[in-house]
Design a protein around this motif. Sequence first.
Motif, short mmCIF file in Angstrom:
data_model
loop_
_atom_site.label_atom_id
_atom_site.label_comp_id
_atom_site.label_asym_id
_atom_site.label_seq_id
_atom_site.Cartn_x
_atom_site.Cartn_y
_atom_site.Cartn_z
N GLY B 108 -8.60 -9.03 -5.97
CA GLY B 108 -8.01 -10.36 -5.79
C GLY B 108 -6.66 -10.37 -5.11
N LEU B 109 -6.31 -9.30 -4.42
CA LEU B 109 -4.99 -9.20 -3.76
C LEU B 109 -4.75 -10.33 -2.77
CD1 LEU B 109 -2.53 -7.12 -3.29
CD2 LEU B 109 -3.79 -6.52 -1.22
N GLU B 110 -3.59 -10.94 -2.85
CA GLU B 110 -3.19 -11.95 -1.87
C GLU B 110 -2.86 -11.24 -0.55
OE1 GLU B 110 0.14 -14.38 -3.07
OE2 GLU B 110 0.37 -15.08 -1.00
N GLY B 111 -3.50 -11.65 0.52
CA GLY B 111 -3.24 -11.01 1.82
C GLY B 111 -4.12 -9.81 2.07
N ALA B 112 -5.25 -9.73 1.35
CA ALA B 112 -6.15 -8.59 1.53
C ALA B 112 -6.58 -8.45 2.99
CB ALA B 112 -7.38 -8.75 0.63
N GLU B 113 -6.62 -9.59 3.71
CA GLU B 113 -7.07 -9.54 5.10
C GLU B 113 -6.10 -8.76 6.00
OE1 GLU B 113 -6.03 -12.14 3.45
OE2 GLU B 113 -4.70 -13.41 4.63
N HIS B 114 -4.88 -8.49 5.49
CA HIS B 114 -3.94 -7.70 6.29
C HIS B 114 -4.10 -6.20 6.03
CE1 HIS B 114 -1.94 -11.29 7.62
NE2 HIS B 114 -1.81 -11.70 6.38
N CYS B 115 -4.97 -5.84 5.08
CA CYS B 115 -5.16 -4.43 4.74
C CYS B 115 -6.41 -3.89 5.46
CB CYS B 115 -5.36 -4.25 3.24
SG CYS B 115 -4.00 -4.87 2.26
N GLY B 235 2.92 -7.53 8.47
CA GLY B 235 4.14 -6.77 8.68
C GLY B 235 4.87 -6.32 7.43
N GLU B 236 4.34 -6.60 6.25
CA GLU B 236 5.01 -6.09 5.04
C GLU B 236 4.06 -6.02 3.86
OE1 GLU B 236 8.20 -8.77 4.00
OE2 GLU B 236 6.84 -9.99 2.80
N GLU B 238 4.47 -6.29 -0.47
CA GLU B 238 5.41 -6.58 -1.55
C GLU B 238 4.89 -5.88 -2.79
OE1 GLU B 238 6.34 -10.76 -1.99
OE2 GLU B 238 6.89 -10.41 -4.09
N LEU B 239 5.75 -5.08 -3.43
CA LEU B 239 5.35 -4.37 -4.64
C LEU B 239 5.59 -5.23 -5.86
CD1 LEU B 239 6.72 -0.80 -3.86
CD2 LEU B 239 4.52 -1.83 -3.29
N LYS B 240 4.87 -4.92 -6.93
CA LYS B 240 5.17 -5.61 -8.20
C LYS B 240 6.60 -5.26 -8.58
CE LYS B 240 0.97 -7.15 -10.15
NZ LYS B 240 -0.32 -6.47 -10.30
N GLY B 241 7.40 -6.23 -8.93
CA GLY B 241 8.83 -6.01 -9.16
C GLY B 241 9.64 -6.64 -8.05
N GLY B 242 8.97 -6.96 -6.93
CA GLY B 242 9.65 -7.75 -5.91
C GLY B 242 10.06 -6.99 -4.66
N GLU B 243 10.07 -5.65 -4.71
CA GLU B 243 10.48 -4.90 -3.52
C GLU B 243 9.55 -5.18 -2.35
OE1 GLU B 243 11.01 -0.28 -1.99
OE2 GLU B 243 10.42 -0.67 -4.06
N LYS B 244 10.14 -5.48 -1.19
CA LYS B 244 9.36 -5.73 0.01
C LYS B 244 9.55 -4.58 0.99
CE LYS B 244 9.34 -10.73 -0.35
NZ LYS B 244 9.77 -12.01 0.20
N VAL B 245 8.46 -4.02 1.45
CA VAL B 245 8.53 -2.91 2.39
C VAL B 245 7.98 -3.37 3.74
CG1 VAL B 245 7.87 -0.52 2.83
CG2 VAL B 245 8.07 -1.33 0.47
N PRO B 246 8.84 -3.49 4.78
CA PRO B 246 8.32 -3.80 6.11
C PRO B 246 7.41 -2.65 6.55
CG PRO B 246 10.73 -3.97 6.04
CD PRO B 246 10.30 -3.27 4.78
N THR B 247 6.22 -2.98 7.01
CA THR B 247 5.26 -1.93 7.33
C THR B 247 4.36 -2.34 8.48
OG1 THR B 247 3.59 -0.45 6.35
CG2 THR B 247 3.54 -2.73 5.64
#
Lengths: 423, 423
Positions: B108-115, B235-236, B238-247
């Motif tokens: 159920g990941l939000e944004g699965a289409e970006h993976c 382009g990113e 987001e981890l649980k806890g809020g950290e966002k990693v540009p990727t």
Amino acid sequence: MGGGFGGLEAVLELERRFRDDPAVEITLVSENNYFLFTPLLPQIVSSTIEPRHIVQSLRDIRRERRFRILRARATGFDLARRQVATSVGALPFDYLIIALGSVPNFFGLEGAEHCFPLYSLEHAVVLRDHLLDLLEHADHEPDPERKRALLTLTVVGGGYTGVEVAAELRDLLFRHVVRRYRGIPADDVRLLLIEATAEILVGVDPKLAARARRKLERKGIELRTEARVARAGPGEVELKGGEKVPTGLVIWTAGVRANPLLESLPGPKNPAGRVLVTPQLHLPDHPRVFAIGDNAVVKGAPPEHTVPVAPLAMQQARVAAENVARGVARQAYVNFEYRPQGMLVSLGMNDAVVNLMGVRFSGYPAWLLWNAVHLLKLVGLKKQLQVALDWSLATLFPRDTSILRRPARCRLCESGASAATPR
Amino acid sequence: MGGGFGGLEAVLELERRFRDDPAVEITLVSENNYFLFTPLLPQIVSSTIEPRHIVQSLRDIRRERRFRILRARATGFDLARRQVATSVGALPFDYLIIALGSVPNFFGLEGAEHCFPLYSLEHAVVLRDHLLDLLEHADHEPDPERKRALLTLTVVGGGYTGVEVAAELRDLLFRHVVRRYRGIPADDVRLLLIEATAEILVGVDPKLAARARRKLERKGIELRTEARVARAGPGEVELKGGEKVPTGLVIWTAGVRANPLLESLPGPKNPAGRVLVTPQLHLPDHPRVFAIGDNAVVKGAPPEHTVPVAPLAMQQARVAAENVARGVARQAYVNFEYRPQGMLVSLGMNDAVVNLMGVRFSGYPAWLLWNAVHLLKLVGLKKQLQVALDWSLATLFPRDTSILRRPARCRLCESGASAATPR
């Protein structure tokens, strides 16, 4: 602009000529990040060799050379401001060589979307997978008439590509497929080659063309010359005169036209959309803008000097690069003169027709020569090894008939219904 | 139903058991007309081997065997009428073995289409071309921060596939790409492996997992354990806890679920959608309907006996086929018991960790064993030769970085704008 035979040769020649001049910047703009060795495309369709073995990464070709690479699609010209527009921004130039190649020309054919062209790697891969998908459908088809229609394959265009792909299909179908697909009897397979003029391989030596014709017919390929396709539809082609041929697949090799981007260039074009250039290969009013290969026609050149073949593009590339060097050195431009290098046409496994320096021959020796020449012309030792290995494995093992891409443009997959008869 | 490790092994075992019984018909229903050797998928992503070399045409595997092949997509079950529905019609059965494999599970990941998942050949080919497309964009990117973001590659899931693909990416990027793409400095490349639990390679021997972890970190791969992806965006991550990693790219190897078609089967399923089967591998109320591999969980089996690996599917296939034979002969069914066969995880060129029959080792000998085992398990001498040649060529020549498919799902290609800096 362009990373094909013309563009790549131009860049390599410029690199040689400006080796000792660090002030000169050379940039290759290419939509693909690879160079494609187009003469082997028919062997991709028949699964003889791997698609990746006829492409060479541009960066691997460049290695330590200093020219730059921009992977981008060309989108327009601004000759007045000396800029080309690309998908990733504008690029200024002092000298420009246009070598953007060509696209399929359907001559306004109704139903062109039902035809599969064969000029790019993507075309070849899509065509191969579509063909194999068709064989799976035919394997399951219980109705004999529908089965024969599915197994009628039509090649439109009797030039190099058309003849070579028909011969390759014949090898694939009769040597491999009919042995493995229990629902596909050899008698149901029909290969049709349609050519608008009176003879195949127009422009090749007429005696060789006649010999090729006899050989193809002996292999069971039906040749229809002086026949034109009037309309393509799902599951059939209609010829001028009204004859309708139920067919599973139409392969289109009947013509190319210059990259449509060239329409925006000033000056006259020929009917195939090519720019008319001076004997020095530049645009009439723009001495710093050159066009070569499938993008250009030299004013006054005889028709046999305008065929879309690699040796022509490469010879023009070297002259265009020389003229750029002369322009930079403020010397007078030289004229281009085409020296045709002979003809080699493969007729499938163990057979070919060759005309080299006036000597004509055919059969197994011609086929060995065809292979040797194409192997030598491939860029890079790795690719030469890989293609040589593919050819060796092809003589020892069955061809690969795995469908790697999900079927696209398959009306049977899309409609999704027929009686299942496992084979 | 299904042409993977389980379905193919079941058909071959049925063929052996019914060799002398012409009254029995065996049909393999498969959407692909090939068998895919999934353990080598990560090496497709890194261009070490060719996609076609890890697939084997089902008809080449069959040869003279008499089982039938139906290339069709399964679309439903009608257990009461003993029929399966397929894309080309209904197929009756007396006994049924369901081996339809699995699909990516995004939970159920939000944004699965970006993976980008990595479980099928299509996945691997699309992922490879997308990765190379990304490198071309990064090569031209003038903004250092955007360039570093493009060159941050995130692998989600620290299982076999995740670890192997991260190691393969590392080899491709640091050994090949940074030497050829002048706009890509090694310092800008960042490889991130995200795993939800406390350790990578869960289920593998803990000492080996720790060793693999140290080796990966020494190679420069950042491991983030006990980290979960909350959302994926263009382009990113987001981890649980809020950290966002540009990727630049998110590769998803964090889980699979059973083919969604199984939802329509009667009886209980586990959270991954697998059917709960009896110790004899059939559905509780349907003794003639078996489910195996990623499609089944044996009631009461320990968690380490439900991992989606080929040896489990193949062992179950043999037992299911045996029980079909026993059913036909009106004998009692046998129970399934799993015998795990050890673990082999590749860590890129010249490195692997292995646990075979209680013996643990790693490094170059482990890597040689990994190669030897995978080569032996490949079906067919031709494919074994081809993969061995690919590996040999990979040690002598650069990897192929040609982009063969037009970039799909590339937001940079689609937006089409950035400043062109040829490299």
